[in-house]
Design a protein around this motif. Structure first.
Motif, PDB file in Angstrom:
ATOM      1  N   LEU A 137       0.830  -1.209   0.000  1.00 14.84           N
ATOM      2  CA  LEU A 137       0.000   0.000   0.000  1.00 14.84           C
ATOM      3  C   LEU A 137       0.859   1.250   0.000  1.00 14.84           C
ATOM      4  CD1 LEU A 137      -2.739  -1.112   2.558  1.00 14.84           C
ATOM      5  CD2 LEU A 137      -3.121  -0.640   0.127  1.00 14.84           C
ATOM      6  N   GLY A 138       1.941   1.209   0.757  1.00 11.38           N
ATOM      7  CA  GLY A 138       2.839   2.360   0.797  1.00 11.38           C
ATOM      8  C   GLY A 138       3.537   2.600  -0.520  1.00 11.38           C
ATOM      9  N   GLN A 139       3.744   1.533  -1.282  1.00 14.29           N
ATOM     10  CA  GLN A 139       4.416   1.659  -2.576  1.00 14.29           C
ATOM     11  C   GLN A 139       3.468   2.047  -3.701  1.00 14.29           C
ATOM     12  OE1 GLN A 139       6.724  -2.329  -2.272  1.00 14.29           O
ATOM     13  NE2 GLN A 139       7.860  -1.091  -3.723  1.00 14.29           N
ATOM     14  N   PHE A 140       2.273   1.434  -3.718  1.00  8.34           N
ATOM     15  CA  PHE A 140       1.445   1.506  -4.907  1.00  8.34           C
ATOM     16  C   PHE A 140       0.064   2.129  -4.720  1.00  8.34           C
ATOM     17  CE2 PHE A 140       3.996  -2.506  -5.289  1.00  8.34           C
ATOM     18  CZ  PHE A 140       4.873  -2.038  -6.251  1.00  8.34           C
ATOM     19  N   GLY A 141      -0.451   2.240  -3.533  1.00 14.32           N
ATOM     20  CA  GLY A 141      -1.844   2.624  -3.365  1.00 14.32           C
ATOM     21  C   GLY A 141      -2.730   1.391  -3.357  1.00 14.32           C
ATOM     22  N   ILE A 142      -4.012   1.564  -3.077  1.00 12.18           N
ATOM     23  CA  ILE A 142      -4.903   0.436  -2.804  1.00 12.18           C
ATOM     24  C   ILE A 142      -5.048  -0.516  -3.994  1.00 12.18           C
ATOM     25  CG2 ILE A 142      -7.287  -0.210  -2.267  1.00 12.18           C
ATOM     26  CD1 ILE A 142      -7.457   2.313  -0.540  1.00 12.18           C
ATOM     27  N   GLY A 143      -5.478   0.001  -5.131  1.00 12.89           N
ATOM     28  CA  GLY A 143      -5.766  -0.870  -6.268  1.00 12.89           C
ATOM     29  C   GLY A 143      -4.564  -1.664  -6.740  1.00 12.89           C
ATOM     30  N   LYS A 144      -3.444  -0.992  -6.930  1.00 11.42           N
ATOM     31  CA  LYS A 144      -2.245  -1.668  -7.415  1.00 11.42           C
ATOM     32  C   LYS A 144      -1.647  -2.576  -6.347  1.00 11.42           C
ATOM     33  CE  LYS A 144      -1.104   1.900 -10.810  1.00 11.42           C
ATOM     34  NZ  LYS A 144      -0.079   2.861 -11.284  1.00 11.42           N
ATOM     35  N   ALA A 145      -1.827  -2.223  -5.074  1.00 14.84           N
ATOM     36  CA  ALA A 145      -1.343  -3.090  -3.996  1.00 14.84           C
ATOM     37  C   ALA A 145      -2.070  -4.424  -4.003  1.00 14.84           C
ATOM     38  CB  ALA A 145      -1.522  -2.400  -2.642  1.00 14.84           C
ATOM     39  N   VAL A 146      -3.373  -4.394  -4.267  1.00 15.61           N
ATOM     40  CA  VAL A 146      -4.146  -5.632  -4.342  1.00 15.61           C
ATOM     41  C   VAL A 146      -3.656  -6.480  -5.515  1.00 15.61           C
ATOM     42  CG1 VAL A 146      -6.447  -6.595  -4.789  1.00 15.61           C
ATOM     43  CG2 VAL A 146      -6.178  -4.687  -3.183  1.00 15.61           C
ATOM     44  N   MET A 147      -3.398  -5.847  -6.639  1.00 17.05           N
ATOM     45  CA  MET A 147      -2.853  -6.577  -7.788  1.00 17.05           C
ATOM     46  C   MET A 147      -1.500  -7.189  -7.452  1.00 17.05           C
ATOM     47  SD  MET A 147      -3.706  -4.403 -11.222  1.00 17.05           S
ATOM     48  CE  MET A 147      -5.320  -4.607 -12.008  1.00 17.05           C
ATOM     49  N   ALA A 148      -0.639  -6.406  -6.801  1.00 17.39           N
ATOM     50  CA  ALA A 148       0.693  -6.890  -6.464  1.00 17.39           C
ATOM     51  C   ALA A 148       0.637  -8.001  -5.430  1.00 17.39           C
ATOM     52  CB  ALA A 148       1.556  -5.743  -5.954  1.00 17.39           C
ATOM     53  N   TYR A 149      -0.339  -7.964  -4.531  1.00 17.73           N
ATOM     54  CA  TYR A 149      -0.467  -9.023  -3.525  1.00 17.73           C
ATOM     55  C   TYR A 149      -0.759 -10.353  -4.217  1.00 17.73           C
ATOM     56  CZ  TYR A 149      -1.525 -11.201   0.965  1.00 17.73           C
ATOM     57  OH  TYR A 149      -1.496 -12.023   2.078  1.00 17.73           O
TER      58      TYR A 149
ATOM     59  N   ARG B 241       6.210  -5.070 -14.928  1.00 19.03           N
ATOM     60  CA  ARG B 241       6.234  -5.501 -16.323  1.00 19.03           C
ATOM     61  C   ARG B 241       4.988  -5.096 -17.082  1.00 19.03           C
ATOM     62  NH1 ARG B 241       8.320 -10.121 -13.895  1.00 19.03           N
ATOM     63  NH2 ARG B 241       6.327 -11.210 -14.056  1.00 19.03           N
ATOM     64  N   HIS B 242       3.869  -4.956 -16.368  1.00 20.93           N
ATOM     65  CA  HIS B 242       2.611  -4.597 -17.019  1.00 20.93           C
ATOM     66  C   HIS B 242       2.297  -3.105 -16.860  1.00 20.93           C
ATOM     67  CE1 HIS B 242       0.965  -8.691 -17.968  1.00 20.93           C
ATOM     68  NE2 HIS B 242       1.965  -9.000 -17.178  1.00 20.93           N
ATOM     69  N   ASN B 243       3.326  -2.310 -16.595  1.00 22.93           N
ATOM     70  CA  ASN B 243       3.170  -0.853 -16.506  1.00 22.93           C
ATOM     71  C   ASN B 243       2.118  -0.434 -15.486  1.00 22.93           C
ATOM     72  OD1 ASN B 243       5.111  -0.334 -18.599  1.00 22.93           O
ATOM     73  ND2 ASN B 243       3.551  -0.851 -20.123  1.00 22.93           N
ATOM     74  N   GLY B 244       2.105  -1.128 -14.356  1.00 17.92           N
ATOM     75  CA  GLY B 244       1.252  -0.711 -13.250  1.00 17.92           C
ATOM     76  C   GLY B 244      -0.168  -1.224 -13.294  1.00 17.92           C
ATOM     77  N   PHE B 245      -0.485  -2.124 -14.241  1.00 20.34           N
ATOM     78  CA  PHE B 245      -1.844  -2.672 -14.303  1.00 20.34           C
ATOM     79  C   PHE B 245      -1.750  -4.095 -14.837  1.00 20.34           C
ATOM     80  CE2 PHE B 245      -6.181  -3.329 -15.771  1.00 20.34           C
ATOM     81  CZ  PHE B 245      -6.918  -2.745 -14.736  1.00 20.34           C
TER      82      PHE B 245
ATOM     83  N   THR C 142      -9.244   4.020  -4.993  1.00 23.22           N
ATOM     84  CA  THR C 142      -8.379   2.868  -5.250  1.00 23.22           C
ATOM     85  C   THR C 142      -7.188   3.181  -6.150  1.00 23.22           C
ATOM     86  OG1 THR C 142      -9.656   2.157  -7.188  1.00 23.22           O
ATOM     87  CG2 THR C 142     -10.374   1.345  -5.023  1.00 23.22           C
ATOM     88  N   GLY C 143      -7.305   4.230  -6.947  1.00 20.98           N
ATOM     89  CA  GLY C 143      -6.210   4.577  -7.851  1.00 20.98           C
ATOM     90  C   GLY C 143      -6.238   3.833  -9.170  1.00 20.98           C
ATOM     91  N   ILE C 144      -7.227   2.954  -9.369  1.00 20.94           N
ATOM     92  CA  ILE C 144      -7.377   2.267 -10.643  1.00 20.94           C
ATOM     93  C   ILE C 144      -8.849   2.311 -11.054  1.00 20.94           C
ATOM     94  CG2 ILE C 144      -5.445   0.711 -10.160  1.00 20.94           C
ATOM     95  CD1 ILE C 144      -7.477  -1.513  -9.707  1.00 20.94           C
ATOM     96  N   THR C 145      -9.107   1.982 -12.298  1.00 19.51           N
ATOM     97  CA  THR C 145     -10.476   1.978 -12.803  1.00 19.51           C
ATOM     98  C   THR C 145     -10.973   0.545 -12.903  1.00 19.51           C
ATOM     99  OG1 THR C 145     -10.092   3.991 -14.097  1.00 19.51           O
ATOM    100  CG2 THR C 145     -11.993   2.635 -14.704  1.00 19.51           C
ATOM    101  N   LEU C 146     -11.958   0.208 -12.086  1.00 20.18           N
ATOM    102  CA  LEU C 146     -12.589  -1.112 -12.172  1.00 20.18           C
ATOM    103  C   LEU C 146     -13.602  -1.119 -13.306  1.00 20.18           C
ATOM    104  CD1 LEU C 146     -13.321  -2.131  -8.460  1.00 20.18           C
ATOM    105  CD2 LEU C 146     -11.565  -3.039  -9.972  1.00 20.18           C
ATOM    106  N   THR C 147     -13.676  -2.241 -14.009  1.00 20.58           N
ATOM    107  CA  THR C 147     -14.658  -2.391 -15.076  1.00 20.58           C
ATOM    108  C   THR C 147     -15.383  -3.722 -14.899  1.00 20.58           C
ATOM    109  OG1 THR C 147     -13.090  -3.474 -16.569  1.00 20.58           O
ATOM    110  CG2 THR C 147     -13.228  -1.060 -16.672  1.00 20.58           C
ATOM    111  N   PRO C 148     -16.632  -3.829 -15.368  1.00 20.35           N
ATOM    112  CA  PRO C 148     -17.341  -5.106 -15.260  1.00 20.35           C
ATOM    113  C   PRO C 148     -16.608  -6.258 -15.943  1.00 20.35           C
ATOM    114  CG  PRO C 148     -18.863  -3.331 -15.815  1.00 20.35           C
ATOM    115  CD  PRO C 148     -17.486  -2.754 -15.922  1.00 20.35           C
ATOM    116  N   SER C 149     -15.872  -5.966 -17.015  1.00 19.40           N
ATOM    117  CA  SER C 149     -15.180  -7.034 -17.745  1.00 19.40           C
ATOM    118  C   SER C 149     -14.096  -7.692 -16.906  1.00 19.40           C
ATOM    119  CB  SER C 149     -14.567  -6.479 -19.032  1.00 19.40           C
ATOM    120  OG  SER C 149     -13.597  -5.486 -18.739  1.00 19.40           O
ATOM    121  N   MET C 150     -13.563  -6.997 -15.908  1.00 18.38           N
ATOM    122  CA  MET C 150     -12.532  -7.580 -15.055  1.00 18.38           C
ATOM    123  C   MET C 150     -13.076  -8.765 -14.262  1.00 18.38           C
ATOM    124  SD  MET C 150     -10.629  -4.137 -13.627  1.00 18.38           S
ATOM    125  CE  MET C 150      -9.538  -5.043 -12.528  1.00 18.38           C
TER     126      MET C 150
END
Length: 264
Positions: free
Chosen positions: A135-147, A156-160, A194-202
């Motif tokens: 969370l300290g590195q990336f913020g909520i949304g990206k931290a969840v992805m990194a976890y 490698r995926h440019n933050g997403f 969250t710092g990212i955009t959630l979409t239904p397709s995800m």
């Protein structure tokens, strides 16, 4: 098949692909990063005996989240997605316990025993500490992805991260988290939080979504490579091969001959 270039030396390497394996940080990814199937590694065995009640486990999650200054709603959503509050859960790649902590990750926080990760207190403490660092590195949304997918995958995926499993995982965790806070997952407020955009397709991401190619198993015994040397036998000796503007590759691939269609 890979071509490896060293100066003007061209090496052709054929690698076999194991079904279900993907490139990623699966050690942390539990997906992503290089997943290892149960057949290829010995998985941790949970202890026998009863487990604490869900009420007791939720109280532990709340206490630990408060202790480390991480939102209770986020940790709770992550535990539900990771293990469904099962402290004896073991993933196919060896992630352990309530927060599905990898032994390699736990070692970074001073936990060097796989058995210790089955202890709910140790597991949640380790998982929350790791989440807080992300969370300290990336913020909520990206931290969840990194976890889920690992920090390397995020870079490698440019933050997403685009791995389908990580997409579904991120949608599930963040949707639950936002719901607990009374925020619509597809709103501007959710984006700001969250710092990212959630979409239904995800939520229904698949291996072919967004043009992503699936990896098919290749049987190396069925490959047919036609190569021919371009140099003399003496020059084919790597120790004698010289490089320079006028040098040539040691081998080259021959173009396959087109197949003639049978006449009717």
């Amino acid at each position: 098949m890979k071509r490896l270039f060293h100066g003007n030396l061209v090496l052709i390497v054929v690698t076999s692909l194991v079904p279900g394996l993907a490139t990623a940080d699966v050690a942390q990814a539990k997906v992503a990063s290089e997943p290892v199937s149960a057949e290829l590694k010995s998985l941790p065995r949970p202890p026998s005996g009863p487990v604490p009640s869900r009420k007791a486990l939720k109280a532990l999650v709340e206490q630990t989240a408060k202790r480390y200054g991480v939102e209770i709603e986020l940790v709770d959503a992550l535990v539900v997605a990771e293990s469904g509050y099962d402290p004896h859960a073991v993933s196919p790649v060896g992630a352990v316990g309530l927060m599905q902590v990898m032994p390699e990750t736990a070692a970074d926080y001073g936990v060097n025993s796989v058995e210790a990760l089955f202890d709910p207190q140790t597991n949640v403490r380790t998982g929350v500490r790791h989440l807080k660092r992300l969370l300290g590195q990336f913020g909520i949304g990206k931290a969840v992805m990194a976890y889920n997918a690992g920090e390397g995958a995020l870079s490698r995926h440019n933050g997403f991260v685009t791995y389908p499993e990580t997409q579904r995982y991120t949608h599930r965790v963040l949707s639950s988290y936002l719901k607990k806070k009374g925020v619509s997952p597809y709103s501007l407020e959710a984006r700001a939080l969250t710092g990212i955009t959630l979409t239904p397709s995800m939520a229904t991401a698949s291996a072919t979504a967004g043009g992503r190619r699936t990896v098919r198993q290749i049987d190396p015994s069925r490959l047919r490579l036609r190569i021919r040397p371009t140099l003399s036998k003496r020059a084919l000796d790597p120790g004698l091969h010289s490089s320079g503007p006028s040098s040539q590759p040691m081998f080259e691939l021959q173009q396959p001959k087109p197949r003639l269609k049978p006449r009717n």
